[in-house]
Design a protein around this motif. Structure first.
Motif, short mmCIF file in Angstrom:
data_model
loop_
_atom_site.label_atom_id
_atom_site.label_comp_id
_atom_site.label_asym_id
_atom_site.label_seq_id
_atom_site.Cartn_x
_atom_site.Cartn_y
_atom_site.Cartn_z
N LEU A 205 0.85 -1.18 0.00
CA LEU A 205 0.00 0.00 0.00
C LEU A 205 0.89 1.24 0.00
O LEU A 205 1.74 1.41 0.87
N ALA A 206 0.70 2.10 -1.00
CA ALA A 206 1.39 3.38 -1.03
C ALA A 206 0.45 4.44 -0.47
O ALA A 206 -0.66 4.61 -0.96
N VAL A 207 0.90 5.15 0.56
CA VAL A 207 0.10 6.20 1.19
C VAL A 207 0.66 7.54 0.74
O VAL A 207 1.79 7.91 1.08
N LEU A 208 -0.14 8.29 -0.03
CA LEU A 208 0.28 9.58 -0.56
C LEU A 208 -0.42 10.70 0.21
O LEU A 208 -1.66 10.74 0.25
N VAL A 209 0.36 11.58 0.81
CA VAL A 209 -0.18 12.72 1.55
C VAL A 209 0.08 13.97 0.74
O VAL A 209 1.24 14.29 0.41
N PHE A 210 -0.99 14.72 0.42
CA PHE A 210 -0.87 15.90 -0.42
C PHE A 210 -0.82 17.17 0.43
O PHE A 210 -1.26 17.18 1.59
N ALA A 211 -0.29 18.22 -0.15
CA ALA A 211 -0.12 19.47 0.59
C ALA A 211 -1.44 20.09 1.03
O ALA A 211 -1.49 20.85 1.99
N ASP A 212 -2.52 19.78 0.33
CA ASP A 212 -3.82 20.33 0.71
C ASP A 212 -4.48 19.51 1.83
O ASP A 212 -5.61 19.79 2.23
N GLY A 213 -3.78 18.47 2.33
CA GLY A 213 -4.27 17.73 3.48
C GLY A 213 -4.94 16.41 3.17
O GLY A 213 -5.13 15.59 4.07
N HIS A 214 -5.32 16.18 1.91
CA HIS A 214 -6.02 14.92 1.65
C HIS A 214 -5.02 13.79 1.41
O HIS A 214 -3.88 14.01 1.02
N VAL A 215 -5.49 12.58 1.69
CA VAL A 215 -4.64 11.40 1.64
C VAL A 215 -5.24 10.41 0.65
O VAL A 215 -6.45 10.20 0.61
N GLU A 216 -4.40 9.81 -0.17
CA GLU A 216 -4.85 8.77 -1.08
C GLU A 216 -4.03 7.50 -0.86
O GLU A 216 -2.82 7.56 -0.65
N ASN A 217 -4.71 6.36 -0.91
CA ASN A 217 -4.06 5.07 -0.77
C ASN A 217 -4.05 4.36 -2.12
O ASN A 217 -5.11 4.22 -2.74
N ARG A 218 -2.89 3.93 -2.56
CA ARG A 218 -2.77 3.23 -3.84
C ARG A 218 -2.23 1.82 -3.59
O ARG A 218 -1.15 1.66 -3.00
N LEU A 219 -2.98 0.81 -4.00
CA LEU A 219 -2.56 -0.58 -3.83
C LEU A 219 -1.69 -1.00 -5.01
O LEU A 219 -2.07 -0.81 -6.17
N MET A 220 -0.52 -1.55 -4.72
CA MET A 220 0.45 -1.92 -5.75
C MET A 220 0.81 -3.39 -5.64
O MET A 220 0.69 -3.99 -4.56
N THR A 221 1.29 -3.95 -6.73
CA THR A 221 1.86 -5.30 -6.71
C THR A 221 3.31 -5.20 -6.26
O THR A 221 4.09 -4.43 -6.82
N THR A 222 3.67 -5.97 -5.24
CA THR A 222 5.03 -5.93 -4.70
C THR A 222 6.00 -6.65 -5.63
O THR A 222 5.74 -7.78 -6.04
N PRO A 223 7.12 -6.00 -5.99
CA PRO A 223 8.13 -6.70 -6.81
C PRO A 223 8.63 -7.95 -6.10
O PRO A 223 8.73 -8.00 -4.87
N ASP A 224 8.96 -8.96 -6.87
CA ASP A 224 9.43 -10.23 -6.30
C ASP A 224 10.69 -10.02 -5.46
O ASP A 224 11.61 -9.28 -5.85
N GLY A 225 10.71 -10.66 -4.28
CA GLY A 225 11.90 -10.65 -3.45
C GLY A 225 12.21 -9.34 -2.77
O GLY A 225 13.37 -9.10 -2.38
N LEU A 226 11.22 -8.48 -2.60
CA LEU A 226 11.47 -7.16 -2.00
C LEU A 226 11.62 -7.29 -0.48
O LEU A 226 10.70 -7.71 0.21
N PRO A 227 12.78 -6.90 0.09
CA PRO A 227 12.95 -6.97 1.54
C PRO A 227 12.24 -5.79 2.22
O PRO A 227 12.04 -4.75 1.60
N PRO A 228 11.84 -5.93 3.51
CA PRO A 228 11.14 -4.84 4.21
C PRO A 228 11.92 -3.53 4.22
O PRO A 228 11.33 -2.45 4.15
N ALA A 229 13.24 -3.61 4.31
CA ALA A 229 14.05 -2.38 4.36
C ALA A 229 13.89 -1.54 3.10
O ALA A 229 14.02 -0.30 3.12
#
Length: 355
Positions: A158-182
């Motif tokens: 989940l990508a959480v985008l916070v905009f300067a006008d205060g509103h927030v949008e959540n974008r669901l993405m497919t995680t690349p293979d083998g992506l570590p938490p860091a």
């Protein structure tokens, strides 16, 4: 039979013509059926013989306000006739307090993603108006303030985008293979630094140039996530989309084969979303509700449909989008017009944080 240009106002009609014209249009909007002179005479609201009513109906037809479908003795309003009725005879009522509260309750609720809120508004309009609900999303031009990535599952982020006008949008993405938490933290920090103060489109161009020049300090996994995000959030800056709900409503109460064919053509019109967005964008130039009836717009020349649209505004009172209803020309205009108008005001207020 020769037909003159339809009159631009009711001043061209005498009292008898105006009364009969109104009776026919109101009956059509209620039933969808042609109206005959005998039906009007037997209704008892006109102290006229069927012959007198029939003569007046012929005069209205010559003016281009009525038409006779097939060989039926009854008459229906033309698109020009409906326009004259809406502009000169329609009595638009106020929504009740209960109806306003219902709209506020169904659409309301701050903190949700904007598209979820607008999708709810579109579905609500469909349910209350009996047509398909349409909502044109705002152009997203606000600068970004912050972004972070949250792991939802091994395959979703989940990508959480916070905009300067205060509103927030959540974008669901497919995680690349083998992506570590860091890599989630690294990619979020990288993007937040480069996104701050820029619109999404501006940031996307800058980051793509940096990556093309191999100037990033990201490791391969984090760079893969950033690249995936830029692709998922792609599209021209300021691009608008159209949310449509309730198309099945258009199939209710369809009996005749010709009605089904009109609905099929309407579905074809709805699929042409780019043209429909252009039509709704014309509402941005209007102060309040706009109504497009049938052939008034080339998009509906075959299906003979109506669209009722109103703009909604942001906190600076700038028009950022539009919403409305599309359906057959026998929509209940007296009810749908205030419904669309009030929903637009509620959506604007919610986007402004409820102020």
């Amino acid at each position: 039979m020769s037909v003159s240009n339809p009159p631009s106002s009711l001043a061209a009609l005498d009292d008898r013509m105006r009364t009969i014209f109104r009776e026919i249009v109101e009956s059509y909007l209620e039933t969808g059926e042609p109206v005959g002179s005998r039906t009007l005479s037997q209704a008892g609201r006109l102290s006229l013989s069927p012959a007198s009513i029939r003569n007046t109906m012929s005069d209205l037809a010559r003016l281009g306000l009525l038409t006779a479908p097939h060989s039926s003795a009854g008459r229906l309003p033309t698109h020009s006739g409906l326009r004259l009725f809406v502009d000169g005879l329609l009595q638009i009522g106020e929504l009740s307090a209960n109806e306003r509260r219902a709209i506020e309750g169904q659409v309301g609720g701050t903190g949700r993603p904007v598209k979820d809120l607008l999708g709810e508004a579109s579905a609500m309009l469909s349910g209350l108006a009996g047509g398909a609900g349409l909502v044109m999303t705002p152009k997203q031009e606000a600068p970004l303030r912050h972004i972070e990535f949250v792991s939802i599952s091994p395959v979703e982020t989940l990508a959480v985008l916070v905009f300067a006008d205060g509103h927030v949008e959540n974008r669901l993405m497919t995680t690349p293979d083998g992506l570590p938490p860091a890599a989630l933290v690294e990619a979020g920090n990288y993007l937040s630094t480069r996104l701050k103060g820029r619109t999404l489109g501006e940031a996307r161009r800058a980051i793509e140039e940096e990556m093309a020049a191999h100037q990033t300090q990201l490791d391969e996994a984090a760079q893969s996530l950033v690249t995936r995000g830029l692709a998922d959030w792609g599209g021209p800056e300021g691009e608008q989309s159209l949310i449509i709900r309730g198309q099945a409503k258009l199939l209710e109460n369809v009996d005749a084969a010709e009605d089904l064919e009109r609905i099929r053509l309407l579905f074809d019109d709805i699929e042409r979303k780019r043209e429909l967005i252009a039509l709704m964008d014309r509402a941005r130039d209007a102060d309040g509700v706009r109504l497009f009836i049938g052939a008034e717009n080339p998009l509906f020349s075959l299906s003979g449909s109506s669209v009722i649209v109103a703009p909604y505004m942001n906190s600076e009172q700038e028009i950022v989008g539009a919403l409305g209803v599309i359906g057959p020309t026998r929509l209940n205009y007296a009810r749908v017009i205030p419904l669309v108008d009030y929903t637009a005001r509620v959506v604007g207020k919610i986007l402004d944080g409820g102020r």
